[in-house]
Design a protein around this motif. Structure first.
Motif, PDB file in Angstrom:
ATOM      1  N   GLU A 186     -39.103  17.147  25.649  1.00 28.73           N
ATOM      2  CA  GLU A 186     -39.352  17.750  26.893  1.00 28.73           C
ATOM      3  C   GLU A 186     -38.558  17.490  28.069  1.00 28.73           C
ATOM      4  O   GLU A 186     -37.872  16.495  28.252  1.00 28.73           O
ATOM      5  CB  GLU A 186     -41.199  17.264  27.220  1.00 28.73           C
ATOM      6  CG  GLU A 186     -41.106  15.777  27.505  1.00 28.73           C
ATOM      7  CD  GLU A 186     -42.568  15.103  27.685  1.00 28.73           C
ATOM      8  OE1 GLU A 186     -43.467  15.952  27.308  1.00 28.73           O
ATOM      9  OE2 GLU A 186     -42.688  14.004  28.124  1.00 28.73           O
ATOM     10  N   GLU A 187     -38.944  18.418  29.170  1.00 30.96           N
ATOM     11  CA  GLU A 187     -38.472  18.133  30.425  1.00 30.96           C
ATOM     12  C   GLU A 187     -39.075  16.910  31.179  1.00 30.96           C
ATOM     13  O   GLU A 187     -40.596  17.027  31.219  1.00 30.96           O
ATOM     14  CB  GLU A 187     -38.300  19.396  31.202  1.00 30.96           C
ATOM     15  CG  GLU A 187     -37.602  19.232  32.608  1.00 30.96           C
ATOM     16  CD  GLU A 187     -37.546  20.547  33.430  1.00 30.96           C
ATOM     17  OE1 GLU A 187     -37.095  20.371  34.368  1.00 30.96           O
ATOM     18  OE2 GLU A 187     -37.986  21.351  32.891  1.00 30.96           O
ATOM     19  N   GLU A 358     -45.832  26.727  22.622  1.00 35.12           N
ATOM     20  CA  GLU A 358     -46.284  26.330  24.094  1.00 35.12           C
ATOM     21  C   GLU A 358     -45.324  25.508  24.996  1.00 35.12           C
ATOM     22  O   GLU A 358     -44.229  24.947  24.347  1.00 35.12           O
ATOM     23  CB  GLU A 358     -47.413  25.127  23.619  1.00 35.12           C
ATOM     24  CG  GLU A 358     -48.432  25.859  22.779  1.00 35.12           C
ATOM     25  CD  GLU A 358     -49.295  26.935  23.521  1.00 35.12           C
ATOM     26  OE1 GLU A 358     -49.382  26.964  24.408  1.00 35.12           O
ATOM     27  OE2 GLU A 358     -49.721  27.861  22.605  1.00 35.12           O
ATOM     28  N   CYS A 359     -45.613  25.331  26.273  1.00 34.01           N
ATOM     29  CA  CYS A 359     -44.981  24.768  27.114  1.00 34.01           C
ATOM     30  C   CYS A 359     -44.799  23.506  26.346  1.00 34.01           C
ATOM     31  O   CYS A 359     -45.773  22.778  26.001  1.00 34.01           O
ATOM     32  CB  CYS A 359     -45.514  24.726  28.556  1.00 34.01           C
ATOM     33  SG  CYS A 359     -44.713  23.558  29.717  1.00 34.01           S
ATOM     34  N   SER A 360     -43.778  22.593  26.841  1.00 25.39           N
ATOM     35  CA  SER A 360     -43.425  21.388  26.243  1.00 25.39           C
ATOM     36  C   SER A 360     -44.451  20.400  26.657  1.00 25.39           C
ATOM     37  O   SER A 360     -44.701  19.346  25.851  1.00 25.39           O
ATOM     38  CB  SER A 360     -42.120  20.822  26.467  1.00 25.39           C
ATOM     39  OG  SER A 360     -41.964  20.610  27.972  1.00 25.39           O
ATOM     40  N   LYS A 361     -45.122  20.600  27.683  1.00 27.57           N
ATOM     41  CA  LYS A 361     -46.252  19.684  28.602  1.00 27.57           C
ATOM     42  C   LYS A 361     -47.573  19.883  27.837  1.00 27.57           C
ATOM     43  O   LYS A 361     -48.550  19.347  28.036  1.00 27.57           O
ATOM     44  CB  LYS A 361     -46.116  19.465  29.780  1.00 27.57           C
ATOM     45  CG  LYS A 361     -44.658  19.002  30.252  1.00 27.57           C
ATOM     46  CD  LYS A 361     -44.778  18.783  31.688  1.00 27.57           C
ATOM     47  CE  LYS A 361     -43.438  18.369  32.495  1.00 27.57           C
ATOM     48  NZ  LYS A 361     -43.049  17.019  31.837  1.00 27.57           N
ATOM     49  N   GLY A 362     -47.691  21.211  27.306  1.00 25.28           N
ATOM     50  CA  GLY A 362     -48.901  21.628  26.817  1.00 25.28           C
ATOM     51  C   GLY A 362     -49.285  21.128  25.652  1.00 25.28           C
ATOM     52  O   GLY A 362     -48.641  20.632  24.712  1.00 25.28           O
ATOM     53  N   TRP A 414     -39.339  22.552  17.203  1.00 22.33           N
ATOM     54  CA  TRP A 414     -39.227  22.461  18.731  1.00 22.33           C
ATOM     55  C   TRP A 414     -37.910  23.203  18.793  1.00 22.33           C
ATOM     56  O   TRP A 414     -36.941  23.453  18.081  1.00 22.33           O
ATOM     57  CB  TRP A 414     -38.779  21.050  18.901  1.00 22.33           C
ATOM     58  CG  TRP A 414     -40.096  20.143  18.572  1.00 22.33           C
ATOM     59  CD1 TRP A 414     -40.931  19.573  19.341  1.00 22.33           C
ATOM     60  CD2 TRP A 414     -40.258  19.369  17.208  1.00 22.33           C
ATOM     61  NE1 TRP A 414     -41.797  18.584  18.682  1.00 22.33           N
ATOM     62  CE2 TRP A 414     -41.428  18.606  17.458  1.00 22.33           C
ATOM     63  CE3 TRP A 414     -39.720  19.361  15.978  1.00 22.33           C
ATOM     64  CZ2 TRP A 414     -41.934  17.884  16.323  1.00 22.33           C
ATOM     65  CZ3 TRP A 414     -40.267  18.854  14.788  1.00 22.33           C
ATOM     66  CH2 TRP A 414     -41.380  18.027  15.122  1.00 22.33           C
ATOM     67  N   PRO A 422     -37.155  27.593  33.670  1.00 23.91           N
ATOM     68  CA  PRO A 422     -38.490  26.651  33.371  1.00 23.91           C
ATOM     69  C   PRO A 422     -38.793  26.612  31.892  1.00 23.91           C
ATOM     70  O   PRO A 422     -38.547  27.541  31.223  1.00 23.91           O
ATOM     71  CB  PRO A 422     -39.497  27.352  34.272  1.00 23.91           C
ATOM     72  CG  PRO A 422     -38.835  28.132  35.291  1.00 23.91           C
ATOM     73  CD  PRO A 422     -37.651  28.657  34.514  1.00 23.91           C
ATOM     74  N   ASP A 423     -39.545  25.555  31.610  1.00 27.80           N
ATOM     75  CA  ASP A 423     -39.799  25.204  30.253  1.00 27.80           C
ATOM     76  C   ASP A 423     -38.749  25.383  29.070  1.00 27.80           C
ATOM     77  O   ASP A 423     -38.634  26.258  28.275  1.00 27.80           O
ATOM     78  CB  ASP A 423     -40.970  26.262  29.817  1.00 27.80           C
ATOM     79  CG  ASP A 423     -42.380  26.134  30.754  1.00 27.80           C
ATOM     80  OD1 ASP A 423     -42.674  24.910  31.260  1.00 27.80           O
ATOM     81  OD2 ASP A 423     -42.844  27.048  30.863  1.00 27.80           O
ATOM     82  N   ARG A 426     -39.755  24.015  24.106  1.00 25.97           N
ATOM     83  CA  ARG A 426     -40.880  24.530  23.693  1.00 25.97           C
ATOM     84  C   ARG A 426     -41.428  24.121  22.218  1.00 25.97           C
ATOM     85  O   ARG A 426     -40.479  23.892  21.467  1.00 25.97           O
ATOM     86  CB  ARG A 426     -41.050  26.163  23.689  1.00 25.97           C
ATOM     87  CG  ARG A 426     -40.608  26.665  25.248  1.00 25.97           C
ATOM     88  CD  ARG A 426     -40.363  28.201  25.255  1.00 25.97           C
ATOM     89  NE  ARG A 426     -39.665  28.359  26.578  1.00 25.97           N
ATOM     90  CZ  ARG A 426     -38.980  29.318  26.683  1.00 25.97           C
ATOM     91  NH1 ARG A 426     -39.143  30.458  25.853  1.00 25.97           N
ATOM     92  NH2 ARG A 426     -38.100  29.599  27.971  1.00 25.97           N
TER      93      ARG A 426
END
Length: 459
Positions: A186-187, A358-362, A414, A422-423, A426
């Protein structure tokens, strides 16, 4: 440029050129400034050499500012035999591109793009460094960089971000500051106080099998050598090295191909030598190799995609299959297949379906997968930082498997995009098709793999 060098670049860079479109971009000078702390640390030298390994496979002019009297601290770095760090830089870049212009200089002049490894008084386009398992690429000087041993993985990730940023700058593509965690995929925030670290333990891979010695196989082998591992590997591939392989494979140089004397070395022999006795190389196609037909392996790394290899692998009912790929849209991709936890490699790759990402933080949602048409534009899959990143991520997933924590992540797919949008990371979860002939046989797989090092991973 003379006729011989024109022929060399025409052959070596034919896949790169198909992406870049204009060869003038490849002739633009790149500058690399190396801080004193980076020169004096193993991690700093690892970042620099890995970065230049990638850059010299694309860019034909590179100027480097480096402390010339520093000793080479990485005595097991492949492809070079030097004792001084500056000499190692010169030797490495010239072995990768014998016609390039690579110089150690006192001052950067006429550079299209430049980068500082660490912090110096020299102003450059970008700055790179690492902390723990996080690689950092910034447009401004980086406040804190950790050159300790716990930052090996972060240094590897930083090298790929730096290589991507410099290329994108030369072809007028956008670049932004970002930090990527190669452990959590993730970022993370650039100004985060503490970044994840991984203990300096080496993954015990048991008796594992690598199928394919191409760009990702070369990168994975590179990281296995420099970051370390335990166990015994079997590596299979029948391909010889071709000159165009050297534009993206960290361990192949023109000398290995038939460019100079008409004799090409086999890829598996080079990777086997790189692993120094920890690898059994087999020069054969997987489907024709009788000696491993009935052998059981703890992990299978599928780094090939031809000759129906993915379906053939599933006929073994493997317990753990890990693999990584590169693709269009500046993509580096990581895949996990643990039996009865994830889908099989045949369903994920051969049926060409795209999981919900999904977004890496989701949170990873359990949604129905969407089938999409297979991508046909694969031209930027040949860029060296894509395969370098895929090999590094495969190493971290191997560490997680060795720590018995790989199956705890709900995601099994991944994707890291080097487009600096952005993102960038994922993740998603894929499932086998309802009519998959290899799913639903956990009892059989448990029996087959009763002595597998990771047998407790099966449900």
């Amino acid at each position: 440029m003379d006729v011989k060098s024109e022929e060399f670049y025409s052959e070596r860079d034919k896949r790169t050129i198909s992406f870049i479109d204009d060869t003038d971009h490849l002739n633009k000078k790149i500058g690399v400034v190396i801080s004193k702390k980076a020169c004096q640390s193993y991690i700093g030298q690892l970042l620099v050499l890995t970065l230049l390994n990638q850059l010299s496979r694309v860019h034909r002019q590179i100027a480097v500012i480096v402390e010339e009297d520093e000793p080479l601290l990485i005595d097991d770095y492949p492809l070079i035999n030097e004792t001084k760090f500056s000499a190692a830089i010169q030797s490495l870049t010239e072995s990768i591109d014998p016609y390039g212009d690579f110089q150690v200089v006192d001052k950067l002049m006429d550079c299209e793009a430049s980068i500082t490894v660490g912090n110096t008084d020299v102003s450059t386009t970008y700055y790179t460094g690492c902390r723990g398992t996080v690689g950092i690429l910034s447009k401004d000087p980086i406040g804190r960089i950790d050159w300790g041993d716990q930052s090996k993985i972060g240094a590897g990730m930083a090298s790929t971000l730096a290589a991507a940023a410099l290329l994108r700058k030369t072809i007028d593509k956008p670049v932004r500051s970002l930090a990527i965690c190669a452990w959590d995929y993730e970022e993370v925030k650039l100004d985060a106080g503490n970044y994840p670290e991984v203990l300096n333990s080496k993954p015990d891979l048991g008796n594992s099998f690598i199928i394919g010695a191409g760009a990702v196989g070369s990168a994975f082998t590179y990281w296995l050598r420099l970051l370390g591992f335990k166990g015994r590997l079997t590596l299979i591939d029948k391909d010889p090295v071709q000159l165009h392989n050297t534009n993206r494979s960290l361990l192949f140089i023109p000398e290995h191909s038939d460019w100079f004397d008409g004799r090409a070395l086999n890829k598996v022999d080079i990777l086997g030598e790189t692993l120094e006795g920890s690898c059994r190389p087999i020069i054969e196609w997987y489907d024709e190799a009788e000696e491993i037909k009935d052998e059981k392996f703890d992990i299978i790394y599928c780094l090939a995609n031809e000759r129906d290899v993915r379906t053939r692998i599933m006929s073994r009912y493997p317990l753990v299959v890990l693999h990584a790929t590169t693709g269009h849209d500046w993509l580096s991709q990581l895949h996990r297949h643990i039996y009865d936890t994830d889908d099989c490699i045949r369903c994920r790759m051969d049926d060409i379906k795209d999981v919900k990402l999904e977004c890496s933080k989701g949170e990873v949602k359990k949604e129905k997968e969407t089938e999409v048409e297979a991508p046909t534009n694969n031209r930027d899959a040949a860029l060296p930082f894509l395969s370098t990143a895929s090999g590094l991520l495969l190493y971290t997933l191997s560490l997680k498997t060795a720590f018995k924590s790989a199956s705890q992540d709900k995601a099994n797919d991944w994707r890291m995009f080097f487009d600096f949008l952005p993102d960038p990371f994922r993740k998603g979860r894929a499932k086998c098709k309802s009519d998959c002939p290899y799913s639903g046989r956990a009892q059989l797989v448990s029996k087959i793999h009763s002595k597998n090092k990771y047998k407790e991973l099966i449900s």
